[in-house]
Structures are given as structure tokens and as C-alpha cells.
Design an enzyme around this catalytic site. Structure first.
Site, PDB file in Angstrom:
ATOM      1  N   ALA A  96     -31.547   9.273   3.585  1.00  0.00           N
ATOM      2  CA  ALA A  96     -32.149  10.476   2.972  1.00  0.00           C
ATOM      3  C   ALA A  96     -31.289  11.726   3.156  1.00  0.00           C
ATOM      4  CB  ALA A  96     -33.552  10.706   3.509  1.00  0.00           C
ATOM      5  N   HIS A 108     -31.870   4.090   5.236  1.00  0.00           N
ATOM      6  CA  HIS A 108     -31.848   5.330   6.034  1.00  0.00           C
ATOM      7  C   HIS A 108     -30.752   6.289   5.531  1.00  0.00           C
ATOM      8  CE1 HIS A 108     -33.083   7.024  10.196  1.00  0.00           C
ATOM      9  NE2 HIS A 108     -32.811   7.999   9.349  1.00  0.00           N
ATOM     10  N   GLY A 149     -43.177  21.205   8.151  1.00  0.00           N
ATOM     11  CA  GLY A 149     -42.003  21.869   8.726  1.00  0.00           C
ATOM     12  C   GLY A 149     -41.010  22.144   7.607  1.00  0.00           C
ATOM     13  N   ARG A 150     -39.748  22.267   7.983  1.00  0.00           N
ATOM     14  CA  ARG A 150     -38.732  22.605   6.966  1.00  0.00           C
ATOM     15  C   ARG A 150     -38.634  21.536   5.880  1.00  0.00           C
ATOM     16  NH1 ARG A 150     -35.935  24.559  11.896  1.00  0.00           N
ATOM     17  NH2 ARG A 150     -36.127  22.362  12.360  1.00  0.00           N
ATOM     18  N   ILE A 151     -38.604  20.263   6.291  1.00  0.00           N
ATOM     19  CA  ILE A 151     -38.433  19.196   5.290  1.00  0.00           C
ATOM     20  C   ILE A 151     -39.721  19.038   4.474  1.00  0.00           C
ATOM     21  CG2 ILE A 151     -37.995  16.725   4.957  1.00  0.00           C
ATOM     22  CD1 ILE A 151     -36.236  16.853   7.515  1.00  0.00           C
ATOM     23  N   GLU A 175     -35.370  -1.000  12.808  1.00  0.00           N
ATOM     24  CA  GLU A 175     -34.101  -0.680  12.138  1.00  0.00           C
ATOM     25  C   GLU A 175     -32.875  -1.037  12.995  1.00  0.00           C
ATOM     26  OE1 GLU A 175     -34.484   3.191  10.251  1.00  0.00           O
ATOM     27  OE2 GLU A 175     -32.337   3.452  10.564  1.00  0.00           O
TER      28      GLU A 175
HETATM   29  C1  GLV Z   1     -31.876  11.370  10.049  1.00  0.00           C
HETATM   30  O1  GLV Z   1     -32.649  10.471  10.033  1.00  0.00           O
HETATM   31  C2  GLV Z   1     -32.064  12.531  10.867  1.00  0.00           C
HETATM   32  O2  GLV Z   1     -32.965  12.520  11.720  1.00  0.00           O
HETATM   33  O3  GLV Z   1     -31.327  13.499  10.687  1.00  0.00           O
END
Ligand code: GLV
Length: 321
Positions: free
Chosen positions: A287, A285, A157-159, A267
Site C-alpha cells: 500500500a 503488502h 488518523g492521517r491515513i 505474513e
Molecule cells: C507499512 O505497512 C507501514 O507500516 O508503513
């Protein structure tokens, strides 16, 4: 209070300013994750709720909010904290923040890939320990990324694509798996494979899929067993995608050379066994935590509120899977 805009956590400064321009009284939760009792009390009677991935939005939350609620706007692209089907059943729209965090998330994923393969975090701990050292040809040797090292990206996908672009710039070979493409397809220079082939061929496997029933424990003991000896696992998506116990066993046995995790199954609880393993890089968490990115995420959540208050569709709706 009723007919208010409930915001569970303090957003970026610009978004907090924008929130007050939407024409509803604003109730903001506490900076730490609000307790469940506080959350349910503050959301009661709200017209819209802006939540983050730390708030569980389920039947109890929707009951507490009551019939005024028109939108739950998540400040995250992931939405596994929300029972989307239940919200939809009650006519409550759900939105997320796709598209505005791809580069930040891919940057951090790459930082994690470098940190684990070139042992950056481990070497930092070593220097800080005060252990005497001199340069040596065998010291902190890790994996070279360039020269054909294969990165397997699960979820194009985009990421996933943004991660692939970075890997290509590092002269890596990028393999992809995504159920929307056929093995043999090429997508942005990424050779698509079946999942078993990707697992078998990759030196590093990075997951970029949402956490859904179909992706829970996608990387389980069997998947890890099918990977190359000495491979790496990277997870900047959601904890439940990787079976943490299976990962720990594979790191301990040496089957995997390392892992980098930005998300955890329980988490914010981190399995104490992970803390003891040198070859795993652990991140809280973060990113998407670029400052412009966080601002865009918060503003997009409020764009969704604005649209729904104006009786239009959310800009970035989430539909039940
Ligand atoms: C972060 O974890 C998000 O889903 O944007």
C-alpha cells in the site's frame, strides 16, 4: 564491526547515498529478508539500526546488538515488529515513518476498494482465462460506490482521513470510528459513530489502526456477524487486526460479499483458503509502495538516525503503548 549503522534491507537509492554521509561505517543486510542468524550477527555492536517490518526487534535482537545501540529506526509507520517497551527499558530509542505515506496508502486502499467492489481483479482473471464472452447486462455486476454507499473507516488518523477524502470525492457517505472522538462528532465531514453502529451501518469497512493488543482481532467473528449482509472488509493496515479464519468463513458463507487484504496474519504466508476465494483481492503488502513515498520513508528513517547521532530526540519517535 562495531559502532556502525546497520541497515537491514537496501533502501531507496537517495537514502543509500544519504546513509553514507552520516559519518558511520554502513553495514547493509541482504536484499531478501536477512536470516535471523545473519541479522543478529550484522547488528552486533551497531550504534543505530534501520529495520523494516520484516525484522523482529525483540530482547534477542537487542541483546545481539549490545550496549552501543542508541536507535532502532523502522522504515514503516507500523511498529508491531518492535518490542518498544523492551527497547525503552534499555534506553534504546525507536522511530517510525508517519505522515509521509498517507496519500500512497490511501490511494492503494481505494484501489483495493474499487478492485473488490467492481470485481476488477476477478474480471482480469476471467479475461486471461480465455473463456469466451460477450458483453451482457448482468456480467460482472458489482457495487456502485456513489449514491450514498457507506464507507466505515476505523481509525480516523492521517491515513483514515486520507481514505475518507477519496471516498467523499466518489460521493460516498463516510462514517468513522476512533476512540479519540465521540459518537456524533464530525471530523473532516466524517460522521463519527460507536464501533457497533459503524459495523452495523457500513457497506464497506476499512481498518486504519496500528496493530496493538487492543486492536488484535478487532474484526472478529462477532464483529463480522454484526455487519450488513453483503458488506466488504478492507485491510491495508496489519493482518492481525482482522481474524482471518472468521473472515474466510464469512466469505465462504456469503455473509460478506468480498474483502481486500494487503496484509496477512501469518505474513508472508497467505492462508491457502484465501487463494481459493474469488471475492477476495490479495496484495503483497504494497500500500505504501509509491516510489516517491518509499524514498520519503527511507529518508525519514535516516533523519531519525542523524538526530540521535547528534544527541537529539528522533524526529518521529515511537513511545511504548
Ligand atoms: C507499512 O505497512 C507501514 O507500516 O508503513
Amino acid at each position: 564491526m562495531t559502532n556502525h549503522l546497520y541497515i537491514a534491507r537496501t533502501l531507496s537509492d537517495d537514502a543509500m547515498g544519504r546513509a553514507h554521509e552520516l559519518g558511520l561505517p554502513v553495514v547493509v543486510g541482504v536484499d531478501e529478508p536477512p536470516t535471523r542468524e545473519r541479522l543478529l550477527a550484522d547488528v552486533a555492536g551497531a550504534t543505530a539500526a534501520v529495520v523494516t517490518l520484516t525484522e523482529r526487534v525483540d530482547a534477542e535482537f537487542l541483546d545481539a546488538a549490545g550496549p552501543n545501540l542508541r536507535l532502532v529506526a523502522n522504515v514503516a509507520v507500523g511498529f508491531d515488529n518492535i518490542d518498544v517497551a523492551e527497547a525503552q527499558r534499555r534506553g534504546v530509542a525507536v522511530s517510525n515513518t508517519p505522515g509521509v505515506l498517507d496519500d500512497a496508502t490511501a490511494d492503494h486502499t481505494f484501489a483495493m476498494i474499487l478492485a473488490v467492489t467492481r470485481r476488477v481483479a476477478e474480471a482480469d482473471r476471467f479475461v486471461r482465462s480465455g473463456t469466451p464472452w460477450v458483453w451482457g447486462p448482468r456480467m460482472f455486476v458489482g457495487l456502485d460506490l456513489s449514491g450514498g454507499t457507506k464507507l466505515g473507516v476505523i481509525g480516523i488518523g492521517r491515513i483514515g482521513r486520507a481514505v475518507a477524502r477519496r471516498a467523499q470525492a466518489f460521493s460516498m457517505t463516510v462514517l468513522g470510528y476512533d476512540p479519540q472522538y465521540e459518537p456524533g462528532d464530525r471530523v473532516d465531514g466524517v460522521r463519527m459513530l460507536s464501533l457497533p453502529d459503524l459495523l452495523a451501518e457500513s457497506d464497506i469497512v476499512s481498518v486504519h489502526v496500528p496493530l496493538l493488543p487492543a486492536t488484535r482481532h478487532l474484526i472478529d467473528a462477532a464483529a463480522i456477524a454484526s455487519m450488513k449482509d453483503g458488506a466488504y472488509v478492507i485491510n491495508a493496515a496489519r493482518g492481525g487486526i482482522v481474524d482471518e479464519k472468521a473472515l474466510i468463513a464469512a466469505l465462504r458463507s456469503g455473509k460478506l460479499a468480498g474483502a481486500a487484504l494487503d496484509t496477512f496474519e501469518g505474513e508472508p504466508h497467505v492462508d491457502p483458503e484465501l487463494l481459493e476465494i474469488e471475492s477476495v483481492v490479495l496484495q503483497p503488502h504494497i500500500a505504501s509502495a509509491g516510489s516517491a513515498t518509499r524514498s520519503r520513508m527511507c529518508l525519514l528513517a535516516l533523519d531519525n538516525v542523524r538526530e540521535v547521532l547528534a544527541d537529539r530526540e528522533p524526529v518521529t519517535p515511537v513511545l511504548a503503548h
